[in-house]
Write a protein that holds these residues in place. Structure first.
Motif, short mmCIF file in Angstrom:
data_model
loop_
_atom_site.label_atom_id
_atom_site.label_comp_id
_atom_site.label_asym_id
_atom_site.label_seq_id
_atom_site.Cartn_x
_atom_site.Cartn_y
_atom_site.Cartn_z
N THR A 72 6.00 1.20 1.68
CA THR A 72 4.56 1.08 1.79
C THR A 72 3.87 1.96 0.75
O THR A 72 4.02 3.18 0.78
CB THR A 72 4.09 1.49 3.20
N PRO A 73 3.12 1.38 -0.18
CA PRO A 73 2.43 2.17 -1.20
C PRO A 73 1.44 3.14 -0.59
O PRO A 73 0.92 2.93 0.51
CB PRO A 73 1.71 1.11 -2.04
N ARG A 74 1.17 4.19 -1.32
CA ARG A 74 0.30 5.25 -0.81
C ARG A 74 -1.07 4.72 -0.43
O ARG A 74 -1.65 5.13 0.59
CB ARG A 74 0.17 6.37 -1.85
N ASP A 75 -1.64 3.79 -1.23
CA ASP A 75 -2.99 3.31 -0.92
C ASP A 75 -3.03 2.55 0.40
O ASP A 75 -3.99 2.67 1.17
CB ASP A 75 -3.54 2.44 -2.06
N VAL A 76 -1.96 1.81 0.70
CA VAL A 76 -1.90 1.09 1.98
C VAL A 76 -1.73 2.08 3.12
O VAL A 76 -2.36 1.96 4.18
CB VAL A 76 -0.76 0.06 1.98
N VAL A 77 -0.87 3.08 2.92
CA VAL A 77 -0.65 4.09 3.97
C VAL A 77 -1.94 4.85 4.25
O VAL A 77 -2.27 5.15 5.40
CB VAL A 77 0.47 5.07 3.57
N GLU A 78 -2.69 5.17 3.21
CA GLU A 78 -3.94 5.89 3.41
C GLU A 78 -4.95 5.05 4.18
O GLU A 78 -5.70 5.57 5.02
CB GLU A 78 -4.51 6.33 2.05
N LEU A 118 -10.31 -7.99 -1.40
CA LEU A 118 -10.71 -6.61 -1.69
C LEU A 118 -9.54 -5.89 -2.35
O LEU A 118 -8.66 -5.35 -1.69
CB LEU A 118 -11.13 -5.91 -0.39
N LYS A 119 -9.53 -5.88 -3.66
CA LYS A 119 -8.42 -5.27 -4.40
C LYS A 119 -8.88 -4.91 -5.80
O LYS A 119 -9.85 -5.46 -6.32
CB LYS A 119 -7.23 -6.22 -4.46
N SER A 120 -8.13 -3.97 -6.39
CA SER A 120 -8.40 -3.57 -7.77
C SER A 120 -7.11 -3.73 -8.56
O SER A 120 -6.06 -3.26 -8.13
CB SER A 120 -8.86 -2.11 -7.79
N PRO A 121 -7.13 -4.42 -9.71
CA PRO A 121 -5.90 -4.67 -10.45
C PRO A 121 -5.31 -3.39 -11.04
O PRO A 121 -6.03 -2.48 -11.45
CB PRO A 121 -6.34 -5.64 -11.56
N LEU A 122 -3.97 -3.33 -11.05
CA LEU A 122 -3.28 -2.22 -11.72
C LEU A 122 -3.13 -2.53 -13.20
O LEU A 122 -2.99 -3.69 -13.60
CB LEU A 122 -1.89 -2.03 -11.10
N ARG A 123 -3.14 -1.49 -14.00
CA ARG A 123 -2.94 -1.68 -15.43
C ARG A 123 -1.52 -2.15 -15.72
O ARG A 123 -1.28 -2.95 -16.62
CB ARG A 123 -3.23 -0.39 -16.18
N LYS A 124 -0.57 -1.64 -14.92
CA LYS A 124 0.82 -2.03 -15.09
C LYS A 124 1.43 -2.23 -13.71
O LYS A 124 1.25 -1.41 -12.82
CB LYS A 124 1.61 -0.96 -15.86
N ASN A 125 2.16 -3.34 -13.56
CA ASN A 125 2.77 -3.63 -12.27
C ASN A 125 3.80 -2.57 -11.89
O ASN A 125 4.51 -2.03 -12.74
CB ASN A 125 3.46 -4.99 -12.29
N LEU A 126 3.90 -2.30 -10.57
CA LEU A 126 4.97 -1.47 -10.01
C LEU A 126 5.82 -2.38 -9.14
O LEU A 126 5.50 -2.61 -7.99
CB LEU A 126 4.39 -0.32 -9.19
N LEU A 128 -5.64 -0.60 -3.43
CA LEU A 128 -6.83 -0.39 -2.63
C LEU A 128 -7.42 0.96 -3.05
O LEU A 128 -6.88 2.01 -2.72
CB LEU A 128 -6.49 -0.37 -1.14
N THR A 129 -8.49 0.92 -3.81
CA THR A 129 -9.14 2.16 -4.26
C THR A 129 -9.79 2.85 -3.05
O THR A 129 -9.98 2.23 -2.00
CB THR A 129 -10.20 1.85 -5.31
N PRO A 130 -10.14 4.13 -3.18
CA PRO A 130 -10.84 4.81 -2.07
C PRO A 130 -12.09 4.06 -1.61
O PRO A 130 -12.38 4.01 -0.42
CB PRO A 130 -11.18 6.17 -2.67
#
Length: 708
Positions: A198-204, A449-457, A464-466
């Protein structure tokens, strides 16, 4: 830590494998060295500032003859673990002799406290030492890991001016790095990664929707937080940080006890290391090893907050077998008493056990506190609709909704996770709903509701930005309807599944040709006695075709009695299969007749053989299984089952009836149904204009070709 630094660390560690392990290990086995060495280096970096104090304490303890030294040494190290060997990892990067390096490295590993020894054991790391020594790569591996170009410490590396040269590596990012390494190792070995870290933004976001709705109910005291599929422990870490932050903002003094369980030995070892690095050795004891489903590590413990991202689409057949198999399973987490059913089963199909993790958490809710329990869990879409009425998945949804525990489900954007791009949903379950939420369920569509990443992980291409996380949590807190938030009565998601039956209608062709053919069948079966009874009936009825199978059986009963011929089920089936034909214009076949609640005869032949006709009976007809159908009737359907059946079934099939013994209640949730946005069709004028433009373009091309 930004993505660039994160990627640099992952690339550097992966480069160690390529530089040092190639030709010694196959690529799929790199993990056996790289993962434990990464943990060892991280522990080593944390212990470095207090190394001299630990060695001084050990010297004093040895002089005093004290045997049990672990507690004092850990106190000297300032951590929940220690290393009492005379070495730091950087001291071992060069040795003239391989065997000396081996002895010193083993002494270094032996110097770790018992809680770290368990971590090394789960990694089976000692098994790799001889291989690395024989190939003369151990020194090179160590030298790479202690390189000053990367920082695996929880403290930043500063330059001469006191400015941050290399940022610190927090525990969640460390977990992310481990998951990325595991993913890469599995890809090299053509294995399924299985875990969906689970990525940090989802966990937050999960932490926010866990704690924010009840922040005013958090009081001074102790709280228990649980993750039954804890992986590397990152979700517990962030949950603890967020809860502490909110408590501090509200001037509350709280203590948090973290509990987790993990089945993978490597990730379990990483979680234990994570807990130790936080400085609380007791917390590390609250991480259980093994399968949550078949070997619950905390069977008698209830928790205030529970968060998880369990594996989805993963078979749990091994766990099912350990629990006794589908017929003999009796685990009270998955078989409960509900709606006057003492054995209400919530057991899903063996190919996907994700919903059992939710059932496990529900069994651990606190029911005797003001706060109760809050569960926040990630699932894929199948948990919303898989399973028919009466089946395990549907029963679990029913159990949650009918107990009024389902607060919210949030649909996340696709490609939010590192190892899967599928659609995911956050379930919020609580046994302490706010008054305005009682009897209601909120659905939130956050897919846009999402913000694109510059590079995929990995598969993750957005975040999910703050600001986005706040927008989603605000929709949850405000509990208002808008384009992305819908509110429904609990019963909106329930339905009755009814089984609609229609009668079997049979005609009987008693023509001479058919009787002759039937005679051949009887001869093959070596049963000419039944042939004689049928022949007499056919003759009596003038070899006619009857559209009433009941009349034929009535006459057959009379003849059989007169000839003292017994007609058991086997003979009756022989007659039916060779002489009767399904005919929609024929009379309905009688199965049984009831009088005063008593079955007077349990078969059509028995009925007429007993000559009970002429009395007043309730008739039960034989079912034509080919005409059987099922209908789903919403619980909120006006007029209920009766009105639906009258309007939608009897108007088309007046002879139909409902088999009430098969009626089931089911629950499913369809985001598509509630958030569907029809695509506006293009006008005829727009289409015509496009066609004309294409025609003009192709005419020009044709002229060029011909002219050329």
């Amino acid at each position: 830590m930004d993505n660039q630094t994160y990627n640099q660390i992952v690339s550097f560690i992966w480069g160690i494998a390529d530089d040092c392990l190639r030709d010694v290990y196959v690529r799929g086995k790199y993990r056996d060295v790289i993962l434990p060495m990464t943990v060892i280096r991280r522990l080593d970096a944390v212990l470095e500032p207090t190394k001299e104090a630990v060695l001084e304490m050990k010297k004093n303890l040895d002089v005093a003859g004290i045997v049990n030294q672990t507690a004092a040494l850990c106190d000297a190290s300032g951590q929940a673990f220690c290393n009492s060997s005379p070495f730091m990892l950087k001291d071992l990067k060069s040795r003239a002799k391989k065997q000396q390096l081996k002895l010193d490295f083993i002494a270094y590993l032996d110097g770790f406290s018992p809680n770290v020894q368990e971590i090394l054991e789960k990694f089976k790391f000692r098994n790799q030492i001889d291989t690395m020594i024989e190939a003369d790569i151990l020194g090179a591996v160590i030298e790479k890991f202690v390189s000053p170009t990367i920082n695996l410490s929880v403290e930043p590396v500063l330059d001469d001016n006191g400015e941050i040269k290399i940022p610190a590596l927090d525990n969640h990012t460390m977990g992310t790095i481990f998951e990325e390494l595991i993913r890469k190792f599995n890809e090299e070995n053509n294995e399924e990664a299985g875990e969906h870290f689970t990525p940090r933004d989802v966990v937050e976001l999960m932490a926010d929707i866990t704690f924010l709705p009840v922040v005013d109910k958090i009081k001074d005291g102790s709280y228990l937080v649980y993750d039954g599929a804890c992986g590397t422990g990152g979700m517990l870490t962030i949950a603890e940080e967020r809860l502490q932050e909110l408590a501090k903002d509200n001037k509350k003094e709280i203590s948090i006890n973290l509990y987790g369980q993990e089945i993978n030995p490597e990730t379990y070892a990483i979680t234990k290391a994570d807990m130790l690095l936080k400085g609380d050795g007791l917390q590390a004891e609250n991480v259980a090893y093994g399968s949550t489903l078949s070997n619950d590590g905390f069977p008698t413990t209830n928790f205030d907050f529970m968060l998880s991202n369990p594996p989805y689409g993963k078979s749990w057949k091994t766990d099912l077998d350990r629990l006794g198999g589908k017929t003999d399973i009796c685990d009270t987490r998955f078989i409960v008493s509900h709606n006057e059913e003492p054995d209400f089963k919530m057991i899903p199909r063996s190919s996907d056990g994700q919903m059992l993790f939710l059932a496990n958490k529900i069994s651990k809710m606190k029911h005797n506190t003001e706060l109760g329990s809050r569960i926040v869990e990630v699932h894929n879409g199948s948990s919303l609709f898989t399973g028919d009425a009466g089946q395990g998945e549907s029963n679990l949804r029913r159990y949650i909704v009918e107990n009024d525990w389902l607060e919210t489900i949030i649909a996340l954007p696709e490609n939010m996770f590192y190892n899967t791009g599928i659609a995911t949903f956050i379930w919020v379950v609580t046994n302490r709903k706010a008054d305005n939420r009682k009897g209601k369920v909120q659905l939130i569509d956050a897919t846009a509701l999402k913000s694109p990443l510059r590079k995929n992980l990995g598969n993750k291409n957005c975040e999910l930005t703050p600001e986005i996380r706040k927008e989603i949590s605000d929709m949850l807190l405000n509990f208002e309807e808008n384009e992305q938030s819908k509110i429904f009565d609990n019963k909106e998601f329930g339905y009755h599944k009814i089984t609609v039956e229609r009668p079997l209608r049979l005609s009987v062709d008693l023509s001479k040709e058919n009787i002759e053919s039937f005679g051949k069948v009887c001869a093959e079966q070596k049963d000419m006695e039944v042939m004689s009874a049928v022949s007499e009936v056919a003759e009596k009825l003038n070899y006619s075709k009857l559209n009433d199978y009941n009349l034929f059986i009535k006459e057959l009963a009379k003849v059989a009695n007169s000839l003292s011929i017994k007609l058991p089920t086997k003979r009756l089936n022989l007659i039916k299969n060779n002489l009767a034909t399904v005919d929609e214009n024929a009379e309905k076949v009688i199965k049984k007749m009831h009088k005063n609640g008593k079955v007077e005869a349990n078969s059509l032949y028995g009925l007429f053989n007993a000559t009970v006709d002429g009395k007043e009976f309730i008739v039960e007809y034989e079912v034509d299984s080919n005409l059987r159908d099922t209908e789903q009737i919403p619980l909120l359907h006006e007029g209920g089952i009766e009105q639906f059946f009258k309007d939608e079934v009897l108007s088309f099939a007046p002879d139909a009836w409902i088999d009430e013994s098969k009626t089931q209640i089911g629950y499913e949730i369809s985001f598509t149904k509630y958030f569907y946005k029809p695509v506006k069709l293009r006008t005829l004028q727009e289409i015509t204009s496009d066609i004309k433009a294409l025609e003009a373009e192709t005419d020009g091309l044709l002229n060029e070709i011909i002219g050329g």
